[in-house]
Scaffold this active site. Structure first.
Site, PDB file in Angstrom:
ATOM      1  N   ASN A  11     -21.793  29.106 -22.112  1.00  0.00           N
ATOM      2  CA  ASN A  11     -21.749  28.916 -23.565  1.00  0.00           C
ATOM      3  C   ASN A  11     -20.811  27.744 -23.851  1.00  0.00           C
ATOM      4  O   ASN A  11     -19.588  27.905 -23.844  1.00  0.00           O
ATOM      5  CB  ASN A  11     -21.235  30.209 -24.227  1.00  0.00           C
ATOM      6  CG  ASN A  11     -21.086  30.055 -25.736  1.00  0.00           C
ATOM      7  OD1 ASN A  11     -21.536  29.068 -26.315  1.00  0.00           O
ATOM      8  ND2 ASN A  11     -20.452  31.038 -26.376  1.00  0.00           N
ATOM      9  N   TRP A  12     -21.391  26.595 -24.090  1.00  0.00           N
ATOM     10  CA  TRP A  12     -20.579  25.390 -24.302  1.00  0.00           C
ATOM     11  C   TRP A  12     -19.937  25.360 -25.701  1.00  0.00           C
ATOM     12  O   TRP A  12     -19.133  24.496 -25.983  1.00  0.00           O
ATOM     13  CB  TRP A  12     -21.439  24.134 -24.122  1.00  0.00           C
ATOM     14  CG  TRP A  12     -21.759  23.817 -22.691  1.00  0.00           C
ATOM     15  CD1 TRP A  12     -21.402  24.523 -21.574  1.00  0.00           C
ATOM     16  CD2 TRP A  12     -22.508  22.692 -22.223  1.00  0.00           C
ATOM     17  NE1 TRP A  12     -21.886  23.913 -20.447  1.00  0.00           N
ATOM     18  CE2 TRP A  12     -22.575  22.775 -20.823  1.00  0.00           C
ATOM     19  CE3 TRP A  12     -23.144  21.617 -22.850  1.00  0.00           C
ATOM     20  CZ2 TRP A  12     -23.232  21.829 -20.035  1.00  0.00           C
ATOM     21  CZ3 TRP A  12     -23.813  20.671 -22.070  1.00  0.00           C
ATOM     22  CH2 TRP A  12     -23.852  20.771 -20.681  1.00  0.00           C
ATOM     23  N   LYS A  13     -20.336  26.284 -26.540  1.00  0.00           N
ATOM     24  CA  LYS A  13     -19.823  26.319 -27.925  1.00  0.00           C
ATOM     25  C   LYS A  13     -19.986  24.937 -28.565  1.00  0.00           C
ATOM     26  O   LYS A  13     -21.010  24.294 -28.331  1.00  0.00           O
ATOM     27  CB  LYS A  13     -18.376  26.812 -27.935  1.00  0.00           C
ATOM     28  CG  LYS A  13     -18.223  28.132 -27.179  1.00  0.00           C
ATOM     29  CD  LYS A  13     -16.909  28.794 -27.397  1.00  0.00           C
ATOM     30  CE  LYS A  13     -16.840  30.071 -26.565  1.00  0.00           C
ATOM     31  NZ  LYS A  13     -15.656  30.873 -26.829  1.00  0.00           N
ATOM     32  N   HIS A  99     -22.419  36.618 -31.227  1.00  0.00           N
ATOM     33  CA  HIS A  99     -21.149  36.266 -30.578  1.00  0.00           C
ATOM     34  C   HIS A  99     -19.995  36.586 -31.529  1.00  0.00           C
ATOM     35  O   HIS A  99     -20.127  36.446 -32.743  1.00  0.00           O
ATOM     36  CB  HIS A  99     -21.167  34.769 -30.228  1.00  0.00           C
ATOM     37  CG  HIS A  99     -20.023  34.392 -29.345  1.00  0.00           C
ATOM     38  ND1 HIS A  99     -18.759  34.163 -29.842  1.00  0.00           N
ATOM     39  CD2 HIS A  99     -19.945  34.230 -28.001  1.00  0.00           C
ATOM     40  CE1 HIS A  99     -17.956  33.873 -28.830  1.00  0.00           C
ATOM     41  NE2 HIS A  99     -18.655  33.906 -27.709  1.00  0.00           N
ATOM     42  N   GLU A 101     -17.452  35.036 -32.304  1.00  0.00           N
ATOM     43  CA  GLU A 101     -17.036  33.926 -33.180  1.00  0.00           C
ATOM     44  C   GLU A 101     -17.951  33.821 -34.393  1.00  0.00           C
ATOM     45  O   GLU A 101     -17.527  33.404 -35.468  1.00  0.00           O
ATOM     46  CB  GLU A 101     -16.983  32.613 -32.375  1.00  0.00           C
ATOM     47  CG  GLU A 101     -15.778  32.593 -31.448  1.00  0.00           C
ATOM     48  CD  GLU A 101     -15.888  31.673 -30.251  1.00  0.00           C
ATOM     49  OE1 GLU A 101     -16.833  30.860 -30.187  1.00  0.00           O
ATOM     50  OE2 GLU A 101     -15.033  31.787 -29.349  1.00  0.00           O
ATOM     51  N   GLU A 169     -18.364  41.586 -24.325  1.00  0.00           N
ATOM     52  CA  GLU A 169     -17.337  40.563 -24.524  1.00  0.00           C
ATOM     53  C   GLU A 169     -16.215  41.116 -25.398  1.00  0.00           C
ATOM     54  O   GLU A 169     -16.254  40.981 -26.631  1.00  0.00           O
ATOM     55  CB  GLU A 169     -17.942  39.348 -25.236  1.00  0.00           C
ATOM     56  CG  GLU A 169     -18.997  38.632 -24.450  1.00  0.00           C
ATOM     57  CD  GLU A 169     -18.919  37.128 -24.688  1.00  0.00           C
ATOM     58  OE1 GLU A 169     -18.784  36.403 -23.705  1.00  0.00           O
ATOM     59  OE2 GLU A 169     -18.945  36.695 -25.848  1.00  0.00           O
ATOM     60  N   GLY A 175     -11.325  33.522 -24.524  1.00  0.00           N
ATOM     61  CA  GLY A 175     -10.616  32.250 -24.721  1.00  0.00           C
ATOM     62  C   GLY A 175      -9.220  32.212 -24.148  1.00  0.00           C
ATOM     63  O   GLY A 175      -8.393  31.408 -24.562  1.00  0.00           O
ATOM     64  N   SER A 217     -12.730  35.178 -20.576  1.00  0.00           N
ATOM     65  CA  SER A 217     -11.783  34.597 -19.617  1.00  0.00           C
ATOM     66  C   SER A 217     -12.200  34.750 -18.161  1.00  0.00           C
ATOM     67  O   SER A 217     -11.374  35.037 -17.291  1.00  0.00           O
ATOM     68  CB  SER A 217     -10.380  35.177 -19.849  1.00  0.00           C
ATOM     69  OG  SER A 217      -9.964  34.885 -21.163  1.00  0.00           O
ATOM     70  N   GLY A 238     -17.390  31.022 -21.257  1.00  0.00           N
ATOM     71  CA  GLY A 238     -17.038  30.094 -22.332  1.00  0.00           C
ATOM     72  C   GLY A 238     -16.314  28.874 -21.789  1.00  0.00           C
ATOM     73  O   GLY A 238     -16.933  27.993 -21.190  1.00  0.00           O
TER      74      GLY A 238
HETATM   75  C1  PEP Z   1     -17.207  33.442 -24.965  1.00  0.00           C
HETATM   76  O1  PEP Z   1     -16.684  33.013 -25.996  1.00  0.00           O
HETATM   77  O2  PEP Z   1     -18.382  33.841 -24.932  1.00  0.00           O
HETATM   78  C2  PEP Z   1     -16.387  33.473 -23.762  1.00  0.00           C
HETATM   79  C3  PEP Z   1     -16.741  34.259 -22.785  1.00  0.00           C
HETATM   80  O3  PEP Z   1     -15.310  32.648 -23.802  1.00  0.00           O
HETATM   81  P1  PEP Z   1     -14.227  32.454 -22.646  1.00  0.00           P
HETATM   82  O4  PEP Z   1     -14.928  32.457 -21.326  1.00  0.00           O
HETATM   83  O5  PEP Z   1     -13.600  31.159 -22.983  1.00  0.00           O
HETATM   84  O6  PEP Z   1     -13.276  33.619 -22.764  1.00  0.00           O
END
Ligand code: PEP
Length: 254
Positions: A11-13, A99, A101, A169, A175, A217, A238
């Site tokens: 997920n490149w956001k 998600h 976010e 998640e 993050g 993470s 992420g």
């Molecule tokens: C995400 O936001 O889907 C995610 C898994 O982020 P991260 O890996 O940065 O925790």
């Protein structure tokens, strides 16, 4: 028991800032996982870069996904929206839905379930994200998880459930660095709990087959243990998906 193939979703956001950089990141990843077998990699770039990356990719072991989808089907007067049909036609096979976010921006379980249905109807595989805000010691987070998962799948029939992917998640783990991720043991317990809810809704045969990913993470350093001991079918990644080295080691750890 033989393990199914794994799924690792990037997920490149809202990264990177230019198409040129997206091309570079994508081709470095593609080159370095060329020989990996048994892991399906799905890259979800910003929708703006999707068609260009799809068009220029000649390999076979990466698929593409989108990070969100409209709950409106087809076409219509919906400013700023992208429908599942459009995403499918430009080459997406998956789409991330619900998600945290996006939920933090006001997306409700009702909207999420409508998006899941829109994705399924258009032939996309929705990657439904669920997860508690915090993990209390009394187990209240389990009720939150059950409620969120059930409400986010409201109206999604058993006949379509075999194309679902669920990403667990926990919001508190997103993050951060690898040390803040869930532990493999807690992950294992939660995955069993999620499978139980899915089995209650769809029956054991279908419910147990829905792939469960973990996101929060995951980095090169913890992916191996989470993959071996966490009972997951893969990861939703992420920040580490923007680092070629980290992402490739996550894929290899699977
Ligand atoms: C995400 O936001 O889907 C995610 C898994 O982020 P991260 O890996 O940065 O925790």
């Amino acid at each position: 028991m033989a393990r199914r193939g794994r799924l690792v979703v990037a997920n490149w956001k809202m990264h990177p800032g230019a198409l040129q950089e997206a091309r570079r990141l994508f081709s470095s990843i593609a080159r370095r996982i060329r020989r990996v077998r048994g892991v399906q990699v799905v890259v979800c770039p910003p929708a703006l870069y999707l068609s260009e990356l799809v068009r220029s990719y000649r390999g076979a072991n990466i698929r593409f996904g989108a990070q969100d989808v409209s709950w409106h089907a087809g076409i219509g007067a919906y400013t700023g929206e992208l429908s599942a049909m459009m995403l499918k036609r430009i080459g997406a096979g998956h789409v991330i839905v619900g998600h945290s976010e996006r939920r933090a921006m006001g997306e409700s379980d009702k909207t999420v379930s409508t998006k899941v249905k829109a994705a399924l109807d258009a032939g996309l595989a929705p990657i439904l994200c669920v997860g508690e805000e915090e993990r209390d010691h009394e187990g209240g987070y389990l009720s939150q998880l059950e409620w969120q998962l059930t409400a986010s799948l409201d109206g999604v029939p058993r006949t379509q459930a075999s194309r679902l992917v669920v990403a667990y998640e926990p919001v508190w783990a997103i993050g951060k660095r690898a040390q803040s991720a869930v532990t493999p043991r807690l992950l294992h317990e939660t995955v069993i709990f999620v499978k139980k809810i899915l089995s209650k809704k769809y029956g054991r045969v279908v419910g147990m087959k829905v792939p469960i990913l973990y996101g929060g993470s995951v980095e090169g350093t913890n992916a191996g243990a989470l993959s071996r001991e966490g009972a997951v079918d893969g990861f939703l990644v992420g920040h580490a998906s923007l680092s070629v080295r980290d992402f490739v080691s996550i894929v290899k750890a699977c």
